[in-house]
Design an enzyme around this catalytic site. Structure first.
Site, PDB file in Angstrom:
ATOM      1  N   SER A   1      28.781  20.838  30.616  1.00 37.47           N
ATOM      2  CA  SER A   1      29.595  20.283  29.547  1.00 37.47           C
ATOM      3  C   SER A   1      29.694  18.769  29.732  1.00 37.47           C
ATOM      4  O   SER A   1      28.679  18.082  29.763  1.00 37.47           O
ATOM      5  CB  SER A   1      30.966  20.961  29.533  1.00 37.47           C
ATOM      6  OG  SER A   1      31.669  20.671  28.357  1.00 37.47           O
TER       7      SER A   1
ATOM      8  N   HIS B   1      30.132  28.758  25.387  1.00 41.33           N
ATOM      9  CA  HIS B   1      30.487  27.694  26.321  1.00 41.33           C
ATOM     10  C   HIS B   1      31.405  28.174  27.433  1.00 41.33           C
ATOM     11  O   HIS B   1      31.364  27.635  28.535  1.00 41.33           O
ATOM     12  CB  HIS B   1      31.178  26.567  25.542  1.00 41.33           C
ATOM     13  CG  HIS B   1      31.176  25.251  26.245  1.00 41.33           C
ATOM     14  ND1 HIS B   1      30.122  24.376  26.163  1.00 41.33           N
ATOM     15  CD2 HIS B   1      32.097  24.656  27.036  1.00 41.33           C
ATOM     16  CE1 HIS B   1      30.384  23.288  26.875  1.00 41.33           C
ATOM     17  NE2 HIS B   1      31.577  23.430  27.405  1.00 41.33           N
TER      18      HIS B   1
END
Length: 667
Positions: A520, A638
């Site tokens: 990320s 995610h």
């Protein structure tokens, strides 16, 4: 702007699908020695399972637990009838693709609001069930991603946050435009009363809570992930729940503040206003504005205040205060009356404490999670009458954790700033060894010690794992965060390079044995590192990254992060972004490190296109024979994922890094 791979931004285009298929074949042909060995050991170490802290409602408590064979943690309730599961994601969906995103029991412990999503997309749908019978009373209510639920007494209604319908917002803004609503149980969600958010910033996130006695409503608003919020309260005893009269606590102030309504009638204010490391103030709820605040727990010169809990079923009520000191957790004890420190809470070791919880009605007990590099999650119980801490619940699995040595080291960055780093290594032998350097450096998130099957597997195999506490994180408070955000982002990358140089200079590793990894915002970190200092690193694992910093606002939740990174719409911010944007700093003919990008097709936070474009650029530009690979995973997102997906991803990443740092052995 040169952007030769913009065509990869359309995942539905035939040429993109063809390209992704070819990338999948290339990854499948990669010789990753040791992959099955890594897979087996990560799987074994994850059989520790996990355990979560209890949430109390009267005689009932709720907690999460994952047993060694389970793919997801299960939500349990414990009452007079014993322990039973309430929400089991695998029972809802045996495929393992459904995740439990959030849950909140009502104030009486009779009803439970919970949110689930499918395939990693985090598009939470809200349901309510009756705890006694397990009957689902209503749902799904859609568009509830990241929604808090604040029950009113009696369980007949609650406040929550929901996005506007897609057809009522401009195209491309469907992930934004949140509002706060009052919902009556059983009524159609589309008839809910909107109480807040109309006409405000489209990227605002909202928080909402109701005090235990139901009198006080709190609403907070922050623009995206900004480290600041506006804050209001309303007295529901004197204004209607559907049209509360909001009183400003703070507005247009560059600080984060939260409120806790004490059982003693006082308002406790947790804030970094005029205190970057945090403080707790007190005032009366009727006078919530800043000029009425009085310090109870003042800012510490070194430790960062992280949490507090009030215990009042004692002759002298106390407040437990959680701190992190260079990312190591501790808890101090203070008199509630005046904040004077009277002692500390014993903790199991030098690790991470995950939140301090108490009974809503008060008491002398507190619970907190604890983990460190070799300890799977546990729940500890503190009894204020005796001052003792005891184990309340351990992770249910029994695993043989390899012995490791953890060192807390200090090094200096390019501008002389002192930075801390944890270095985890085998207990015997010396360097240099194949080493993974991991970091994050953003959004005020701290890199604290914790049980990790991947880290332990790597170290057991003979490697070293280092975790740098870079600027941009929260390890030293909000000033540390801001020293690595916005126009200061280069500080984060300098801290990372300096960590690598320190590991090499002290004989831990060599540049030919050094890998970096991050996900990320940490994927942005390692993307910048490999383009700025390619000679320093042998291998890179870059997961779910931001890499095109000129167009990041156009995809996923990117527009909510321009308060962290800056916006390409602003000329001077554009220049700062371009200076480090990894995709735009790939240079032809450079000997780039071996690089593995791992991305997830259902990622609605960071679109996989970042990694797709960067992989294509590096494959074209590199003069090295070291591979640039892309692992593109379907039906994953995610965040939360099943254990089997976690194991497979970790095995591929470890095997890739081992292959290119010299750690790998043949199966």
């Amino acid at each position: 702007m040169p952007d030769p791979y913009r065509w990869l931004e359309d995942p539905d285009a035939p040429e993109v699908k063809e390209w992704l298929e070819a990338q999948g074949e290339l990854f499948g042909q990669a010789g990753l020695a040791g992959r099955e060995r890594f897979r087996g050991r990560v799987e074994e170490l994850l059989k520790s399972g996990s355990i979560g802290a209890p949430t109390w409602r009267g005689s009932r408590h709720f907690f999460m637990r994952r047993t060694p064979e389970q793919e997801h943690a299960v939500l349990y309730v414990v009452d007079e009838a014993g322990e039973r599961p309430l929400i089991d994601a695998m029972a809802l969906d045996p495929s393992g693709l459904t995740t439990l995103d959030a849950w909140q029991p009502d104030k009486e412990g009779r009803l439970l609001a919970y949110q689930i999503s499918v395939g990693g997309d985090e598009e939470s749908q809200l349901y309510v069930l009756e705890i006694e019978t397990g009957e689902v009373l209503e749902g799904p209510i859609d568009r509830c991603r990241y929604s808090p639920v604040a029950w009113l007494p009696g369980g007949g209604s609650y406040y929550y946050v929901r996005r506007l319908a897609p057809e009522s917002v401009p195209e491309g803004e469907e992930q934004y435009h949140r509002r706060v609503y009052l919902h009556v149980l059983g009524a159609p969600a589309d008839d809910d009363t909107m109480i807040f958010g109309e006409g405000l910033e489209k990227t605002n996130y909202y928080g909402v809570s109701v005090s235990r006695d139901g009198r006080w409503l709190t609403i907070s608003a922050s623009r995206g992930t900004a480290p600041r919020n506006d804050l209001w309260i309303a007295d529901l005893a004197s204004s209607p729940g559907g049209a509360p009269e909001l009183v400003t606590v703070q507005e247009d102030v560059d600080a984060q503040t939260g409120l806790h309504f004490g059982r003693d009638g006082r308002l406790y204010v947790f804030t970094d206003r005029d205190a970057p490391r945090g403080r707790v103030c007190v005032t009366a709820p009727e006078n919530p504005a800043h000029e009425h605040w009085r310090d109870l727990i003042p800012e510490d010169a070194e430790a960062v205040l992280s949490d507090f809990a009030i215990l009042d079923d004692l002759a002298e009520p106390i407040v437990l205060v959680g701190w992190t000191r260079h990312a190591i957790s501790e808890i101090s004890v203070h008199r509630l009356a005046d904040g004077a420190r009277t002692g500390s809470v014993p903790t199991p070791g030098l690790g991470t404490i995950g939140g301090i919880s108490e009974r809503p009605e008060g008491g002398y007990e507190a619970w907190f999670g604890y983990t460190d590099n070799t300890t799977p999650p546990t729940i500890q119980h503190f009894d204020a009458r005796t001052g003792e801490t005891t184990l309340w619940a351990a992770s249910p699995g029994s695993v043989e954790v390899p012995p490791v040595r953890t060192e807390h080291v200090v090094y200096h960055s390019a501008d002389g700033t002192e930075v801390h780093m944890l270095v985890i290594s085998p207990v015997d032998g010396s360097g240099p060894r194949p080493t993974i350097l991991n970091g994050y450096g953003g959004f005020g998130i701290s890199m604290t010690p914790g049980y990790s099957a991947s880290v332990l597997t790597w170290v057991e195999a003979g490697g070293v794992y280092a975790i740098a506490q870079l600027r941009g994180g929260g390890e030293q408070g909000e000033e540390w965060h801001r020293a690595g955000m916005f126009g200061n982002k280069q500080n984060v990358f300098d801290d990372m390079h300096a960590a690598a140089e320190h590991l090499i200079a002290t004989g831990v590793t060599t540049s030919g044995q050094l890998a970096i990894s991050g996900g990320s915002n940490g994927g942005l970190l390692v993307g910048a590192a490999l383009t700025q200092r390619p000679e320093l690193y042998a291998a890179v694992a870059c997961s779910a990254p931001l890499l095109d910093m000129i167009r990041y606002e156009l995809f996923g939740l990117g527009a909510t992060w321009n308060v962290e990174y800056g916006s390409a719409e602003v000329p001077e911010e554009f220049a700062a972004l371009l200076a480090y944007s990894p995709y735009h700093n790939v240079r032809h003919g450079v000997d780039y490190p071996a690089t593995l990008f791992t991305v997830f097709a259902s990622d609605t936070r960071v679109h996989p296109l970042h990694a797709w474009k960067m992989a294509a650029a590096l494959q074209h530009a590199t003069s090295s024979d070291r591979p640039i690979l892309l692992r593109n995973e379907s039906e994953a997102g995610h965040g939360a994922r099943s254990v089997s997906k976690t194991v497979a991803l970790a095995a591929d990443q470890l095997a890739f890094l081992a292959t290119h740092t010299g750690l790998a052995r043949e199966e």
